[in-house]
Design an enzyme around this catalytic site. Structure first.
Site, mmCIF file in Angstrom:
data_model
loop_
_atom_site.group_PDB
_atom_site.id
_atom_site.type_symbol
_atom_site.label_atom_id
_atom_site.label_comp_id
_atom_site.label_asym_id
_atom_site.label_seq_id
_atom_site.Cartn_x
_atom_site.Cartn_y
_atom_site.Cartn_z
ATOM 1 N N ARG A 92 98.170 -31.395 27.378
ATOM 2 C CA ARG A 92 99.460 -32.068 27.279
ATOM 3 C C ARG A 92 100.078 -32.207 28.675
ATOM 4 O O ARG A 92 100.668 -33.235 28.997
ATOM 5 C CB ARG A 92 100.406 -31.287 26.355
ATOM 6 C CG ARG A 92 100.006 -31.248 24.892
ATOM 7 C CD ARG A 92 100.261 -32.580 24.197
ATOM 8 N NE ARG A 92 101.668 -32.921 24.170
ATOM 9 C CZ ARG A 92 102.548 -32.465 23.301
ATOM 10 N NH1 ARG A 92 102.182 -31.602 22.350
ATOM 11 N NH2 ARG A 92 103.816 -32.858 23.337
ATOM 12 N N CYS A 95 97.335 -29.605 16.715
ATOM 13 C CA CYS A 95 98.368 -29.941 17.692
ATOM 14 C C CYS A 95 99.340 -28.795 17.951
ATOM 15 O O CYS A 95 100.107 -28.848 18.927
ATOM 16 C CB CYS A 95 99.122 -31.204 17.268
ATOM 17 S SG CYS A 95 99.978 -31.051 15.675
ATOM 18 N N ASP A 124 97.087 -30.266 10.887
ATOM 19 C CA ASP A 124 98.456 -29.967 11.299
ATOM 20 C C ASP A 124 99.087 -29.129 10.198
ATOM 21 O O ASP A 124 98.524 -28.994 9.097
ATOM 22 C CB ASP A 124 99.228 -31.282 11.510
ATOM 23 C CG ASP A 124 100.573 -31.094 12.210
ATOM 24 O OD1 ASP A 124 100.859 -29.967 12.660
ATOM 25 O OD2 ASP A 124 101.328 -32.075 12.300
ATOM 26 N N HIS A 141 103.155 -39.613 17.141
ATOM 27 C CA HIS A 141 103.130 -38.609 18.207
ATOM 28 C C HIS A 141 102.028 -39.000 19.205
ATOM 29 O O HIS A 141 101.022 -38.320 19.333
ATOM 30 C CB HIS A 141 102.858 -37.224 17.618
ATOM 31 C CG HIS A 141 103.170 -36.091 18.529
ATOM 32 N ND1 HIS A 141 103.706 -36.260 19.793
ATOM 33 C CD2 HIS A 141 103.012 -34.741 18.360
ATOM 34 C CE1 HIS A 141 103.871 -35.084 20.356
ATOM 35 N NE2 HIS A 141 103.459 -34.147 19.505
ATOM 36 N N ARG A 177 112.408 -36.990 22.136
ATOM 37 C CA ARG A 177 111.792 -36.323 20.979
ATOM 38 C C ARG A 177 112.838 -36.311 19.879
ATOM 39 O O ARG A 177 113.871 -35.640 19.997
ATOM 40 C CB ARG A 177 111.357 -34.897 21.354
ATOM 41 C CG ARG A 177 110.614 -34.146 20.252
ATOM 42 C CD ARG A 177 110.180 -32.785 20.765
ATOM 43 N NE ARG A 177 109.628 -31.945 19.735
ATOM 44 C CZ ARG A 177 108.337 -31.814 19.453
ATOM 45 N NH1 ARG A 177 107.454 -32.513 20.152
ATOM 46 N NH2 ARG A 177 107.916 -31.009 18.515
ATOM 47 N N GLN A 231 100.437 -36.608 22.082
ATOM 48 C CA GLN A 231 99.480 -35.609 21.637
ATOM 49 C C GLN A 231 98.075 -36.192 21.572
ATOM 50 O O GLN A 231 97.095 -35.529 21.910
ATOM 51 C CB GLN A 231 99.882 -35.074 20.258
ATOM 52 C CG GLN A 231 98.934 -34.020 19.703
ATOM 53 C CD GLN A 231 98.961 -32.731 20.489
ATOM 54 O OE1 GLN A 231 100.017 -32.143 20.683
ATOM 55 N NE2 GLN A 231 97.803 -32.281 20.943
#
Length: 303
Positions: A287, A259, A219, A131, A104, A134
């Site tokens: 997730r 998310c 987001d 990402h 990450r 996700q």
């Protein structure tokens, strides 16, 4: 034989993506039934975090443990990357000691360089460009509630950021329409929009984008590392809050996703994220299961 990596959704074929998403739902059922499932016993996941995280860390660490393996958490303070060691050198060494690596980070090029020199699969846990993990959880959540996403229409409302980029790739791979509502100056990468072809359209009016869609997602307006831009972004994104009025323009059975973490009163109203159309909590839980399915695929499906 070179390892398979998962840096973007384009690294898998559409059939492989569907396979992983379907497997994630199976693993969720196995977990809900309290059954023991440990196909990765003896495997070690190395987790390299240059950006902080809640869901990504817990999902990967808990997921690897549930699959019988173990996970090692490495922050910038725990690695020589934080002291300037070349990414290539860290990749060469770390990949000789663990079986799979999740990173990450900020720059997507860090992931690409790491994967180039790694002996084991590398997973993008988030970068400034994409990402993809996700999106596995998001599609799993939508299909659990509403069936196949193929042929449906999704509205992205907000910044043309890494999540938006991954939704563009998802539309290409899984055959649905994506309408992107974004203020001028905050568009996603034009090359990605072009690659999306007739599956992707950009709109300045969020109401136009949301009209009749099956899924609305958003987001935060200022992501990690953009704190200094927060005031300007608040002004630019005024009118892009997903509230009851905006959700009311979507299809009656539309669902809402985010998310997380969310800023209630900014990109989404509390009444929407905590309301009956929201599947945010299933999305977040997924997730765990999506990451498990991904690691299974990368470590076992290629053997």
């Amino acid at each position: 034989m070179h390892p398979r990596h998962f840096l973007t959704l384009l690294d898998f074929t559409p059939d492989e993506l569907r396979r992983v998403i379907h497997r994630a739902s199976e693993l969720k059922h196995i977990r809900d039934q309290g059954q023991l499932h440990e196909p990765l016993r003896g495997k070690v996941l190395g987790m390299v975090f240059e950006k902080s995280s809640t869901r990504t860390r817990v999902a990967f660490e808990a997921g690897m443990n549930q699959l019988g393996g173990s996970a090692i958490f490495l922050s910038p303070r725990d690695t020589q990357l934080g002291r300037g060691e070349p990414v290539e050198d860290t990749a060469r060494v770390l990949s000789r000691m663990v079986d799979i690596i999740m990173i990450r980070t900020y720059g997507h090029e860090v992931l690409e360089r790491f994967a180039e020199y790694s002996r084991v699969p590398v997973i993008n846990g988030l970068s400034d460009r994409f990402h993809p993990c996700q999106l596995l959880a998001d599609i799993q959540a939508y299909e659990a509630h509403r069936g196949s996403i193929q042929g449906r229409t999704v509205a992205w409302v907000g910044d043309g950021n890494n999540m938006c980029h991954s939704w563009i790739n998802a539309a290409r791979q899984l055959d649905f329409q994506l309408r992107i509502a974004v203020p001028e100056g905050y568009d996603p990468d034009p090359d990605l929009i072009h690659a999306g072809g007739d599956r992707v359209s950009v709109h300045r009016d969020p109401r136009e984008a949301v009209e009749g869609v099956h899924l609305v997602t958003t987001d935060v307006w200022a992501s990690m590392g953009q704190e200094e831009e927060a005031k300007a972004r608040m002004k630019a994104f005024s009118g892009f809050c997903v509230d009851d009025a905006l959700m009311g323009l979507a299809a009656k059975d539309a669902v809402f996703m985010h998310c997380l973490p969310a800023h209630r009163g900014e990109e989404v109203s509390a009444s929407v994220i905590d309301g009956p159309q929201s599947v945010v909590w299933d999305e977040a839980e997924n997730r765990l299961h999506a990451h498990k399915a991904l690691m299974e695929f990368l470590l076992l499906a290629q053997e």
